[in-house]
Scaffold this active site. Structure first.
Site: not given
Length: 257
Positions: A81, A148, A152
């Site tokens: 996470n 990001y 991802k």
């Protein structure tokens, strides 16, 4: 699902707050033994104390050994996470090597390292569960946040790889891909987040609920925002139209800054 989680050894990285803390609380509420990992030792200890878990602070990339020892030798569920978000509106931001390197390390390579340590034991016994907190940015993209969005995509691709490679050997993989979630990370996205994510942002607990529903249904892709499925289909079916729509959003953001 409750029976599968009761007594299980669970590790949640980045669990000092936000989605990670919500996942840790939910697993603990369902009877799991939870290791709470976070770079911030104080936050990890606070969440662990609240849920009766075990705080193992430090780098998410190096937590497996200590977490396994804390759980008596076995990790049953690993929630990758922990994440970082970097980006900016200017061309110069694309040349920020440190931001790119840290994004790859935390958002992708920490998952790879964890899987490398966990898989031998999981494959030997024929069971294990890897939960990857990705983001809708891993299916779509995010304006103003190249490191990001790109990393991802990498995290999602790695979760896919794990699932297609090891599912017949008892390893279950789930990729959680929410849009906006009311966390400190959302607050840090600034005007881009205000435009794209904030209007439909959900609570971290809603993400935990979506994960548990997905685990019950044995689904790989977990979409706390169901509308993301339609966006993902549109992106695949008509990429130029989708890119044009995203560019209009980019222009709207530029005009608002």
């Amino acid at each position: 699902m409750v029976e599968a989680v009761q007594g299980a050894g669970v590790v949640v990285t980045g669990a000092g707050g936000g989605i990670g803390a919500a996942l840790a609380r939910r697993f603990a509420a369902e009877g799991a033994r939870v290791v709470v990992n976070d770079l911030d030792a104080g936050k990890a200890e606070a969440v662990a104390g609240e849920i009766g878990g075990i705080a193992v602070p430090g780098d998410a990339s190096a937590v497996i050994g200590d977490a396994r020892e804390a759980l008596g030798g076995t990790v049953d569920v690993y929630c990758a996470n922990a994440g970082v978000a970097f980006g900016g509106p200017d061309v110069a931001d694309l040349a920020d090597d440190k931001a790119w390197a840290l994004s790859w390390d935390v958002n992708v390579m920490a998952h790879v390292r964890a899987a490398g340590e966990l898989l031998p034991q999981w494959l030997e016994r024929g069971s294990g569960r890897f939960v990857s907190t990705v983001s809708a940015a891993g299916l779509l993209t995010m304006i103003g946040a190249a490191p990001y969005a790109v990393t991802k995509h990498g995290a999602y691709a790695f979760a896919e790889y794990l699932s297609l490679t090891y599912r017949h050997r008892g390893v279950k993989v789930h990729a959680i891909c929410p849009q906006g979630v009311r966390t400190d990370m959302l607050a840090a996205t600034g005007t881009a987040g205000d435009l794209v994510l904030k209007p439909t942002a959900i609570a971290p607990e809603d993400v935990a609920d979506a994960l548990f529903k997905g685990m019950e249904e044995d689904r790989f892709l977990i979409l706390p925002h169901p509308e993301v499925a339609g966006y993902y289909q549109a992106r695949a079916a008509e990429p130029d139209r989708w890119l044009s729509n995203m560019n209009h959003l980019q222009q709207k953001w530029e005009a608002s800054r």
